[in-house]
Design a protein around this motif. Structure first.
Motif, PDB file in Angstrom:
ATOM      1  N   ASP A  99       0.859  -1.181   0.000  1.00 55.42           N
ATOM      2  CA  ASP A  99       0.000   0.000   0.000  1.00 55.42           C
ATOM      3  C   ASP A  99       0.898   1.236   0.000  1.00 55.42           C
ATOM      4  OD1 ASP A  99      -2.313  -1.500   0.109  1.00 55.42           O
ATOM      5  OD2 ASP A  99      -2.497  -1.380   2.289  1.00 55.42           O
ATOM      6  N   LEU A 100       0.852   2.006  -1.057  1.00 55.59           N
ATOM      7  CA  LEU A 100       1.720   3.180  -1.151  1.00 55.59           C
ATOM      8  C   LEU A 100       1.178   4.371  -0.370  1.00 55.59           C
ATOM      9  CD1 LEU A 100       2.839   3.009  -4.881  1.00 55.59           C
ATOM     10  CD2 LEU A 100       4.093   2.304  -2.832  1.00 55.59           C
ATOM     11  N   LEU A 101      -0.077   4.290   0.049  1.00 53.91           N
ATOM     12  CA  LEU A 101      -0.664   5.323   0.903  1.00 53.91           C
ATOM     13  C   LEU A 101      -1.022   4.715   2.250  1.00 53.91           C
ATOM     14  CD1 LEU A 101      -3.121   7.120  -1.573  1.00 53.91           C
ATOM     15  CD2 LEU A 101      -0.766   7.763  -0.999  1.00 53.91           C
ATOM     16  N   THR A 102      -0.927   5.510   3.305  1.00 49.58           N
ATOM     17  CA  THR A 102      -1.369   5.060   4.617  1.00 49.58           C
ATOM     18  C   THR A 102      -2.894   5.046   4.654  1.00 49.58           C
ATOM     19  OG1 THR A 102      -1.468   7.294   5.551  1.00 49.58           O
ATOM     20  CG2 THR A 102       0.664   6.133   5.646  1.00 49.58           C
ATOM     21  N   GLU A 103      -3.447   4.432   5.693  1.00 45.81           N
ATOM     22  CA  GLU A 103      -4.909   4.366   5.812  1.00 45.81           C
ATOM     23  C   GLU A 103      -5.510   5.759   5.868  1.00 45.81           C
ATOM     24  OE1 GLU A 103      -8.298   2.273   8.677  1.00 45.81           O
ATOM     25  OE2 GLU A 103      -6.170   1.808   8.947  1.00 45.81           O
ATOM     26  N   GLN A 104      -4.868   6.657   6.602  1.00 42.01           N
ATOM     27  CA  GLN A 104      -5.371   8.033   6.700  1.00 42.01           C
ATOM     28  C   GLN A 104      -5.316   8.731   5.339  1.00 42.01           C
ATOM     29  OE1 GLN A 104      -3.280  10.514   9.489  1.00 42.01           O
ATOM     30  NE2 GLN A 104      -4.570  12.299   9.142  1.00 42.01           N
ATOM     31  N   GLU A 105      -4.215   8.527   4.614  1.00 43.69           N
ATOM     32  CA  GLU A 105      -4.087   9.142   3.286  1.00 43.69           C
ATOM     33  C   GLU A 105      -5.113   8.584   2.318  1.00 43.69           C
ATOM     34  OE1 GLU A 105       0.738  10.072   3.426  1.00 43.69           O
ATOM     35  OE2 GLU A 105      -0.021   8.167   2.643  1.00 43.69           O
ATOM     36  N   GLU A 106      -5.409   7.291   2.440  1.00 51.54           N
ATOM     37  CA  GLU A 106      -6.437   6.681   1.586  1.00 51.54           C
ATOM     38  C   GLU A 106      -7.787   7.352   1.832  1.00 51.54           C
ATOM     39  OE1 GLU A 106      -6.452   4.621  -0.793  1.00 51.54           O
ATOM     40  OE2 GLU A 106      -4.713   3.299  -0.675  1.00 51.54           O
ATOM     41  N   HIS A 107      -8.131   7.572   3.103  1.00 52.66           N
ATOM     42  CA  HIS A 107      -9.400   8.226   3.424  1.00 52.66           C
ATOM     43  C   HIS A 107      -9.439   9.646   2.861  1.00 52.66           C
ATOM     44  CE1 HIS A 107     -10.783   4.895   5.691  1.00 52.66           C
ATOM     45  NE2 HIS A 107      -9.994   5.057   6.747  1.00 52.66           N
ATOM     46  N   GLN A 108      -8.318  10.362   2.986  1.00 54.98           N
ATOM     47  CA  GLN A 108      -8.245  11.714   2.429  1.00 54.98           C
ATOM     48  C   GLN A 108      -8.419  11.690   0.915  1.00 54.98           C
ATOM     49  OE1 GLN A 108      -4.396  12.963   3.761  1.00 54.98           O
ATOM     50  NE2 GLN A 108      -5.119  13.733   5.747  1.00 54.98           N
TER      51      GLN A 108
END
Length: 223
Positions: A62-71
């Motif tokens: 996953d190249l984005l964190t969970e928080q970044e995915e939500h954003q």
């Protein structure tokens, strides 16, 4: 065979990944997922399984964190941030080099959608580690000026009915100065949902990596 969930550090981010290393692996392929996708993408996991059968290790990340995915779902601010995605891929390449099990294995990159551009930029940033790149339904055009600097051979796999992306891939191929090929899967659209088309794409990727893993640019491999 090694199969484990891993955490790859990149700056202040902790990236979740799934690492598989078949016995006697000839190399590792790091996956760069497209916008709105993740390491759980059924399409990329199907490609990873094909590579594993060919004796090639895989790291789905996953190249984005969970928080970044939500954003990103709300703003779309990260999915086209090719610089960010490429930096994280480069950090993951370094992480593989630091692990005893993978330190001496050549690295290939597999990118889908916007992940293809990130893979190409990361290949430029780590030219002595990355020995091959494959794009599936990718947007290599988003790599911009990095295209002319890629040192690893590139395979661009595109659906024959994905007309806009196919045209963009042909344009991007014209800017590559290394060995490359546009592989068209007849009848396939962007996500390769048509029966048998994803398998064709996976087999083409496996053949490309099988041919090129173990060959480092300029005949060198970093140790």
């Amino acid at each position: 065979m090694v199969s484990e969930a891993v955490i790859v550090p990149s700056g202040e981010a902790a990236l979740h990944g799934d690492l598989v290393i078949p016995f006697g692996a000839r190399g590792m392929v790091l996956f760069a997922h497209g916008s709105g996708s993740s390491r759980l993408s059924p399409r990329n996991r199907a490609v990873a399984a094909e590579l594993q059968r060919a004796g090639i290790g895989t790291l789905l990340l996953d190249l984005l964190t969970e928080q970044e995915e939500h954003q990103d779902v709300v703003t779309g601010e990260h999915r086209f941030d090719i610089g960010l995605l490429a930096r994280r891929l480069a950090d993951a390449i370094d992480w593989l080099e630091q692990r005893p099990q993978t330190a001496d294995l050549p690295v290939g990159l597999f990118g889908a959608s916007t992940g293809a551009a990130a893979a190409l930029v990361a290949a430029v940033e780590r030219p002595r580690r990355v020995v091959a790149v494959v794009s599936r339904g990718g947007r290599p055009d988003l790599a911009g000026d990095a295209l002319a600097l890629v040192a690893a051979p590139v395979l661009l796999v595109v659906g024959g009915n994905d007309e806009t992306v196919l045209d963009l891939n042909h344009q991007a191929a014209g800017k590559l100065s290394v060995a490359h090929k546009v592989h068209v899967v007849p009848g396939a659209t962007h996500l390769f949902p048509e029966p048998g088309t994803l398998r064709q794409a996976a087999e083409a990727a496996a053949d490309w990596f099988r041919d090129h893993l173990g060959e480092a640019p300029d005949g060198e491999r970093s140790g």
